[in-house]
Write an enzyme that holds these catalytic residues in place. Structure first.
Site, PDB file in Angstrom:
ATOM      1  N   GLY A   1       0.824  -1.203   0.000  1.00 15.67           N
ATOM      2  CA  GLY A   1       0.000   0.000   0.000  1.00 15.67           C
ATOM      3  C   GLY A   1       0.858   1.252   0.000  1.00 15.67           C
TER       4      GLY A   1
ATOM      5  N   GLY B   1      -1.122   7.896   0.244  1.00 18.08           N
ATOM      6  CA  GLY B   1      -1.383   8.041   1.671  1.00 18.08           C
ATOM      7  C   GLY B   1      -0.193   7.796   2.563  1.00 18.08           C
TER       8      GLY B   1
ATOM      9  N   GLY C   1       1.434   5.050   3.288  1.00 18.44           N
ATOM     10  CA  GLY C   1       2.486   4.214   2.702  1.00 18.44           C
ATOM     11  C   GLY C   1       3.411   5.013   1.810  1.00 18.44           C
TER      12      GLY C   1
ATOM     13  N   SER D   1      -4.899   0.033  13.950  1.00 16.56           N
ATOM     14  CA  SER D   1      -5.709   1.231  14.197  1.00 16.56           C
ATOM     15  C   SER D   1      -6.334   1.155  15.577  1.00 16.56           C
ATOM     16  CB  SER D   1      -6.807   1.359  13.144  1.00 16.56           C
ATOM     17  OG  SER D   1      -7.725   2.382  13.483  1.00 16.56           O
TER      18      SER D   1
ATOM     19  N   TYR E   1     -14.435  -3.348   9.521  1.00 16.96           N
ATOM     20  CA  TYR E   1     -13.116  -2.690   9.509  1.00 16.96           C
ATOM     21  C   TYR E   1     -12.480  -2.776  10.894  1.00 16.96           C
ATOM     22  CZ  TYR E   1      -9.547   0.907   9.364  1.00 16.96           C
ATOM     23  OH  TYR E   1      -8.345   1.574   9.460  1.00 16.96           O
TER      24      TYR E   1
END
Length: 360
Positions: free
Chosen positions: A136, A140, A142, A264, A289
């Site tokens: 990724g 963003g 990454g 997260s 998520y």
């Protein structure tokens, strides 16, 4: 890479068509002024001699590190340093941002040419490069992480993503901003175990110092991967699990290596229903998520225990609510809501990446 290096008066256009297309064409220069006449077909520049050599030719006077740095800053292609390179000065060259070194003359002039070469090669591999894999990494967090890590020219970085156009663009942008030309990209759908397995097979001969598992997404509508697995679970957790374990199995991660899983704080207040891991009943995108991020944390803790004897560290982190493109893959209305929330409450990329960079 296999390199073909010609003199400044050569015709590289003809050389490009006369040899194998996989061989990179370079241009050898000894003066800063010559960089303004580089043909488009040239892949890199060989600059030198940088340091004093045994040559008695006045044309072979060393240009020094200052001129080399000026050339690196002016050109938009990799620079290979030539001439007088040894164990004592090769570290300085990397700090300046060269993409490689040529040491043929040193080897030939040494009483033990093979030993000399192997010592230099060992020093370069040990002190010169950290080999970093980031999933990724095309946008963003990454991308920003890769950008900051690329500022240290010792680092070689491989980005993994599912969009080749974004991957190529990200690679070129990082190279342009950092003058680090050891950035590469591979395309793979990380929600697919099959593609992750094929990806890992490509790494058989590689050794990584750092693996950063960062790929992830939020899907408010339930969809499945090409392997027919619920996509949030497949991408956000199984990609971490499968890629990491395959790299460990194939011994692609060096001793003293680091595995970093981007999790997260959204994991709080959620449980995992092991009888319905793919949430086939009562699907809620946000709750799914949250579960995937809890999986990241549980995976990190267990893996850390299992490989404690391998001297490989395993950590996960919460980057914060960061202003990125996250969530924009959903419907227009939901995408706009997420964008509004980010504008109001999200932190900057550079703040979100701090913990990743600290762990790396």
């Amino acid at each position: 890479d296999i390199l073909h290096l010609g003199q400044s008066d050569m015709q590289p256009e003809k050389a490009k068509t006369s040899i194998n297309k996989n061989i990179k064409i370079g241009l050898s220069i000894t003066k800063e002024s010559q960089i303004y006449t580089i043909p488009d077909c040239v892949d890199y520049i060989g600059v030198g001699p940088i340091y004093k050599t045994n040559s008695k030719d006045d044309a072979d006077k060393p240009i020094g590190e200052i001129v080399l740095q000026q050339i690196i800053q002016k050109v938009g292609i990799p620079v290979v340093a030539i001439g007088g390179i040894n164990l004592q000065n090769v570290g300085n060259l990397m700090k300046l941002g060269v993409a490689g070194v040529a040491v043929i003359s040193n080897i030939l002039n040494n009483q033990k040419p093979l030993d000399n070469f192997l010592m230099l090669k060992e020093k370069i591999e040990k002190d010169w490069r950290l080999n970093i894999l980031i999933t990724g990494g095309t946008s963003g967090l990454g991308y920003y992480t890769a950008l900051k890590l690329a500022e240290d020219h010792r680092n070689k970085i491989l980005l993994i993503g599912s969009n080749s156009a974004k991957g190529i663009k990200a690679t070129k942008k990082i190279e342009s901003n950092t003058k680090n030309y050891k950035i590469s990209y591979l395309e793979a759908d990380l929600s697919s175990i099959k593609q992750i397995t094929l990806l890992a097979n490509k790494f058989m001969s590689q050794k990584f110092d750092i693996l950063i598992n960062n790929a992830g997404a939020l899907f408010f509508k339930r969809i499945e991967s090409i392997d027919n697995i619920e996509k949030t679970f497949a991408l956000n957790h199984l990609s971490y699990f499968a890629l990491t374990n395959l790299l460990l199995k194939n011994k692609n991660i060096k001793p003293d290596g680091r595995i970093i899983n981007v999790a997260s704080g959204a994991h709080k207040g959620i449980d995992i229903n092991f009888k319905d891991l793919e949430t086939k009943k009562n699907y809620n995108g946000w709750f799914v998520y949250k579960k995937s991020k809890l999986c990241n944390i549980l995976f990190t803790r267990k893996l850390s225990e299992l490989i404690s004897d391998k001297k490989i560290t395993v950590n996960c982190l919460h980057p914060g609510f960061v202003k990125t493109e996250f969530g924009k893959n959903n419907s227009r209305i939901l995408g706009l809501i997420i964008k509004l929330l980010m504008n109001l409450f999200a932190i900057k990329l550079e703040d979100g990446a701090k913990t990743i960079l600290y762990l790396a």
